[in-house]
Every structure is written in structure tokens, then in C-alpha cells.
Design an enzyme around this catalytic site. Structure first.
Site, PDB file in Angstrom:
ATOM      1  N   TYR A 167      -2.202   9.920  -9.927  1.00  0.00           N
ATOM      2  CA  TYR A 167      -3.470   9.170  -9.150  1.00  0.00           C
ATOM      3  C   TYR A 167      -4.441  10.350  -7.696  1.00  0.00           C
ATOM      4  O   TYR A 167      -5.864   9.827  -7.839  1.00  0.00           O
ATOM      5  CB  TYR A 167      -2.527   9.117  -8.041  1.00  0.00           C
ATOM      6  CG  TYR A 167      -3.290   8.513  -7.060  1.00  0.00           C
ATOM      7  CD1 TYR A 167      -3.368   7.152  -6.974  1.00  0.00           C
ATOM      8  CD2 TYR A 167      -3.635   8.771  -5.394  1.00  0.00           C
ATOM      9  CE1 TYR A 167      -4.107   5.974  -5.543  1.00  0.00           C
ATOM     10  CE2 TYR A 167      -3.806   7.864  -4.645  1.00  0.00           C
ATOM     11  CZ  TYR A 167      -3.928   6.831  -4.248  1.00  0.00           C
ATOM     12  OH  TYR A 167      -4.362   6.217  -3.791  1.00  0.00           O
ATOM     13  N   LYS A 171      -8.895   9.753  -8.535  1.00  0.00           N
ATOM     14  CA  LYS A 171      -9.200   9.626  -7.772  1.00  0.00           C
ATOM     15  C   LYS A 171     -10.320  11.166  -6.889  1.00  0.00           C
ATOM     16  O   LYS A 171     -11.187  10.345  -6.494  1.00  0.00           O
ATOM     17  CB  LYS A 171      -8.302   9.253  -6.466  1.00  0.00           C
ATOM     18  CG  LYS A 171      -7.124   8.074  -6.219  1.00  0.00           C
ATOM     19  CD  LYS A 171      -8.274   6.860  -6.328  1.00  0.00           C
ATOM     20  CE  LYS A 171      -7.480   6.317  -5.283  1.00  0.00           C
ATOM     21  NZ  LYS A 171      -8.683   4.648  -5.487  1.00  0.00           N
TER      22      LYS A 171
HETATM   23  N1  LIG Z   1      -3.950   2.916   1.852  1.00  0.00           N
HETATM   24  C1  LIG Z   1      -3.934   3.799   1.934  1.00  0.00           C
HETATM   25  O1  LIG Z   1      -3.634   4.941   3.041  1.00  0.00           O
HETATM   26  C2  LIG Z   1      -4.830   4.516   0.368  1.00  0.00           C
HETATM   27  C3  LIG Z   1      -4.649   5.731   0.407  1.00  0.00           C
HETATM   28  C4  LIG Z   1      -6.341   6.223  -0.294  1.00  0.00           C
HETATM   29  C5  LIG Z   1      -6.615   5.291  -1.345  1.00  0.00           C
HETATM   30  N2  LIG Z   1      -6.295   3.717  -0.779  1.00  0.00           N
HETATM   31  C6  LIG Z   1      -7.097   3.016  -1.808  1.00  0.00           C
HETATM   32  O2  LIG Z   1      -7.366   2.020  -1.223  1.00  0.00           O
HETATM   33  C7  LIG Z   1      -7.076   1.083  -2.358  1.00  0.00           C
HETATM   34  C8  LIG Z   1      -6.479   0.309  -1.956  1.00  0.00           C
HETATM   35  O3  LIG Z   1      -5.232   0.251  -1.456  1.00  0.00           O
HETATM   36  P1  LIG Z   1      -4.425  -0.619  -0.642  1.00  0.00           P
HETATM   37  O4  LIG Z   1      -3.314   0.291   0.083  1.00  0.00           O
HETATM   38  O5  LIG Z   1      -5.175  -1.689   0.133  1.00  0.00           O
HETATM   39  O6  LIG Z   1      -3.073  -1.314  -1.873  1.00  0.00           O
HETATM   40  P2  LIG Z   1      -2.952  -2.215  -1.650  1.00  0.00           P
HETATM   41  O7  LIG Z   1      -1.675  -2.162  -2.926  1.00  0.00           O
HETATM   42  O8  LIG Z   1      -2.067  -3.214  -1.088  1.00  0.00           O
HETATM   43  O9  LIG Z   1      -3.746  -3.308  -2.799  1.00  0.00           O
HETATM   44  C9  LIG Z   1      -4.712  -2.979  -4.253  1.00  0.00           C
HETATM   45  C10 LIG Z   1      -4.672  -4.362  -4.960  1.00  0.00           C
HETATM   46  O10 LIG Z   1      -5.118  -4.508  -5.886  1.00  0.00           O
HETATM   47  C11 LIG Z   1      -4.796  -4.834  -6.630  1.00  0.00           C
HETATM   48  N3  LIG Z   1      -4.966  -4.802  -8.516  1.00  0.00           N
HETATM   49  C12 LIG Z   1      -3.860  -3.836  -8.875  1.00  0.00           C
HETATM   50  N4  LIG Z   1      -4.082  -3.297 -10.433  1.00  0.00           N
HETATM   51  C13 LIG Z   1      -5.641  -4.804 -10.591  1.00  0.00           C
HETATM   52  C14 LIG Z   1      -6.376  -4.687 -11.561  1.00  0.00           C
HETATM   53  N5  LIG Z   1      -5.719  -3.925 -12.507  1.00  0.00           N
HETATM   54  N6  LIG Z   1      -6.803  -5.145 -11.501  1.00  0.00           N
HETATM   55  C15 LIG Z   1      -7.624  -6.186 -10.248  1.00  0.00           C
HETATM   56  N7  LIG Z   1      -6.936  -5.818  -9.391  1.00  0.00           N
HETATM   57  C16 LIG Z   1      -5.583  -4.920  -9.279  1.00  0.00           C
HETATM   58  C17 LIG Z   1      -3.175  -4.926  -6.382  1.00  0.00           C
HETATM   59  O11 LIG Z   1      -2.791  -6.103  -7.333  1.00  0.00           O
HETATM   60  C18 LIG Z   1      -3.245  -5.612  -4.720  1.00  0.00           C
HETATM   61  O12 LIG Z   1      -3.639  -6.451  -4.215  1.00  0.00           O
HETATM   62  C19 LIG Z   1      -6.688   1.774  -3.431  1.00  0.00           C
HETATM   63  O13 LIG Z   1      -7.243   1.899  -4.837  1.00  0.00           O
HETATM   64  C20 LIG Z   1      -5.820   2.817  -3.263  1.00  0.00           C
HETATM   65  O14 LIG Z   1      -5.664   4.264  -4.280  1.00  0.00           O
HETATM   66  C21 LIG Z   1      -5.390   3.483  -0.380  1.00  0.00           C
END
Ligand SMILES: NC(=O)c1ccc[n+]([C@@H]2O[C@H](COP(=O)([O-])OP(=O)(O)OC[C@H]3O[C@@H](n4cnc5c(N)ncnc54)[C@H](O)[C@@H]3O)[C@@H](O)[C@H]2O)c1
Length: 308
Positions: A167, A171
Site C-alpha cells: 500500500y 500510494k
Molecule cells: N480512511 C482513511 O483514513 C484513509 C487513509 C489514507 C488513505 N485513504 C485512501 O482513501 C481512499 C478511500 O478509502 P476509504 O477509507 O473511504 O475506503 P472504503 O473501503 O470505505 O472505500 C473504498 C471503496 O473503493 C471500492 N473499490 C475497491 N476496489 C475497487 C475497484 N477495483 N474499482 C472500483 N472501486 C473499487 C470499494 O468497493 C469501496 O467502496 C482509498 O484510496 C484509501 O487508500 C484512506
């Protein structure tokens, strides 16, 4: 200014918009007048499975609030299906103005036990996913001489973390991708920026809490660090309000927004006779030692116990 609809008539693709942070991006973009393609494969946190209802549900919410949206459940991980998301935007609304690369999965494992498939799956969704959708949109952005990308990076890549080598690599790769897009496409008035969010979504909930103290900490942060707090920054970056902002990285959590530094040389050493391993140890190391970057992690750089 505060009531202005800053994305009026813009067509925006949000990937992974069925849940968590992406859902909030889609809802706020629509509130600001955007026509939104709500993409979500509807997979598990680990990337397995598929559920079309996840994207449909968000489209229903947007329409119920008087906004415009269409659902797409294709995967960003393969070029053909990712390009189909952009094609759906153009076929439905006649153009595309912005992309938020947000879809994501986790396959956490300590590095010395990480399987190649776990590395590959995470790369495919995050780094290839960001390339795939961005590349498909680039053809339109270049032709119309406008467009904006917002990519989700992470503190794990920017600062470091345990159990997430796949990851972190993806990223930080996204930051390099974004910077290159910004450099190459600024002449077509196309912008590309990254956000490293921190918010309670199922992705964060997937990280195990090992002690009662950690569990109490999570409970306390669940409210302040809501996914909705990340959305204003993404909508700003997609809008013309951000026309001077390109190639940048921001961290966003709760009510805090950080501008993040990007790698630049910080010390230098020169020897007209060249270096040997021995003279590097003798001369360079002592002069660089105080500036070596410590092995801290995201939580050391941005500790969440300082949040109100
Ligand atoms: N939540 C955090 O604190 C956090 C921290 C750092 C980075 N991020 C990044 O933010 C973004 C959103 O994360 P989140 O926490 O809302 O996660 P989440 O799991 O709630 O949402 C991610 C969504 O992406 C969809 N997904 C997965 N694979 C896919 C694909 N191949 N094609 C289309 N859709 C797909 C999933 O079905 C899911 O609904 C991600 O890129 C994550 O890496 C989140």
C-alpha cells in the site's frame, strides 16, 4: 462565496464512491452542482467480490437531494474497464471535467511474509487504477485544454507504516504519477493534486486494535475524523478556485489541512577526487548524520491524540 456552487455543470468521475470517503466526495460534488459518475465495484476491503448496489445507493441519495448522478460498477484495476468509466461520463453528460482517484483496497501483511499476490492486488487497484482512469481522461482533458485530477495518497506512503509495504509503495507511486501529470499537462491547463486523508471508514476499522486503550482511542476519534471532513478539500481542488494549485500534496483529517513537503536534496557533499566507501563513512556520514530522516511512522508525524 460560501454558498457558491463551485462545480456547477462540471462532470466529475469519483472512483470507489459507494462508501467511505469517496461517497462523501460524490455527495458534496453533486451539492456543488457537478454531474457525478459514481463508480464503485462494491468489493470487500481486501478487493474480493462485487456488488452493484453500492454505487446505485449513492446515486439514489444524490438524486433524492435534487442532484445529478449515474452509477458505474466497473473496476479501475484494468485499463479497459477503467476507460469505460470515463466513456460513460462522456456518453451520459457529453464531457468530463474532473477525476477523483479514490478506489482502494488493503492487503496488509508484515513485509517478510507478504505474498506477491498481495503486493500485486494492491498495486492494481491503487497505482494502476489511478493511471488507468487518469490516462483515459487525459485524452479529453488535452483536447478541451482543461481538467483536474485529485488522487488519494496516504500517510502510509508519505510518512511510513508497518504491515503495508504494498500500500505504501502504491500510494507514494501515486504522488510521483500526480507530479508527472502536473508537469506534463499544465500547458493544457490541466491540474493534478494529491490528498492523504485520515478518516474513519471501513478501511481504518479493518486495522486491528490490540489493547483496550487503542479501542478507546478509536471510539473517541470516530466522530471527529469523519469521512465528510475530507470532501471540501477535494471539491476545492476540482474547482476553478484552485486554478493556481498544481502538483501539490495535502494531508487532511478532521478540521486540519496540511501542505506536505516533497523530496528535495537537503545536504550535499563533494570531493574533487571522488569517493570511496571509506571516505563516505569518514566524511559524508558525520556531515549528514543529524539530517538523516528518522524511522518514524505516519502516527508519529501526525499523532491523532493531539486532535481536540
Ligand atoms: N480512511 C482513511 O483514513 C484513509 C487513509 C489514507 C488513505 N485513504 C485512501 O482513501 C481512499 C478511500 O478509502 P476509504 O477509507 O473511504 O475506503 P472504503 O473501503 O470505505 O472505500 C473504498 C471503496 O473503493 C471500492 N473499490 C475497491 N476496489 C475497487 C475497484 N477495483 N474499482 C472500483 N472501486 C473499487 C470499494 O468497493 C469501496 O467502496 C482509498 O484510496 C484509501 O487508500 C484512506
Amino acid at each position: 462565496m460560501s454558498n457558491e456552487r463551485v462545480l456547477e455543470d462540471k462532470v466529475i468521475v469519483v472512483t470507489g464512491a459507494g462508501r467511505g470517503i469517496g461517497r462523501e466526495f460524490a455527495l458534496l460534488a453533486a451539492q456543488h452542482g457537478a454531474k457525478v459518475v459514481v463508480n464503485d465495484l462494491g468489493s470487500a476491503v481486501t478487493g474480493e467480490g462485487q456488488d452493484e448496489k453500492v454505487a446505485d445507493q449513492v446515486v439514489r441519495e444524490i438524486r433524492a437531494a435534487g442532484g445529478e448522478a449515474v452509477a458505474n460498477s466497473d473496476s479501475v484495476a484494468e485499463y479497459k474497464s477503467a476507460a469505460g468509466i470515463v466513456e460513460q461520463a462522456v456518453a451520459t453528460y457529453g464531457r468530463i471535467d474532473g477525476v477523483i482517484n479514490n478506489a482502494g483496497i488493503l492487503r496488509d501483511r508484515i513485509f517478510h511474509k507478504m505474498e506477491p499476490e498481495e503486493f500485486d492486488a494492491v498495486m492494481k487497484v491503487h497505482l494502476y487504477g489511478a493511471f488507468n482512469v487518469s490516462r483515459a481522461a487525459a485524452t479529453y482533458f488535452r483536447k478541451q485544454e482543461s481538467g483536474a485530477y485529485v488522487h488519494m495518497t496516504s500517510g502510509s506512503g508519505l510518512y511510513g507504516n508497518f504491515g503495508q509495504a504494498n500500500y505504501s509503495a502504491a500510494k507514494l507511486g501515486i504522488c510521483g504519477l500526480s507530479r508527472s501529470i502536473a508537469l506534463e499537462m499544465s500547458r493544457f491547463r490541466v491540474r493534478s493534486n494529491c490528498i492523504g486523508p485520515s478518516a474513519f471508514s471501513r478501511m481504518i476499522e479493518a486495522i486491528p486494535t490490540n489493547t483496550p486503550e487503542q479501542a478507546a482511542h478509536v471510539e473517541k476519534r470516530r466522530k471527529t475524523m469523519s469521512p465528510a471532513r475530507i470532501a471540501p478539500m477535494a471539491v476545492f481542488l476540482l474547482s476553478d478556485l484552485a486554478k493556481e494549485v498544481n502538483g501539490q500534496i495535502f494531508s487532511v483529517r478532521a478540521n486540519e489541512i496540511y501542505l506536505v513537503s516533497q523530496p528535495r536534496p537537503i545536504r550535499s557533499a563533494h570531493n574533487s577526487e571522488g569517493w570511496t566507501p571509506g571516505t563516505i563513512a569518514e566524511i559524508v556520514l558525520p556531515s549528514f548524520r543529524s539530517a538523516l530522516v528518522p524511522l518514524d511512522r505516519a502516527r508519529d508525524v501526525l499523532p491523532s491524540d493531539v486532535l481536540p
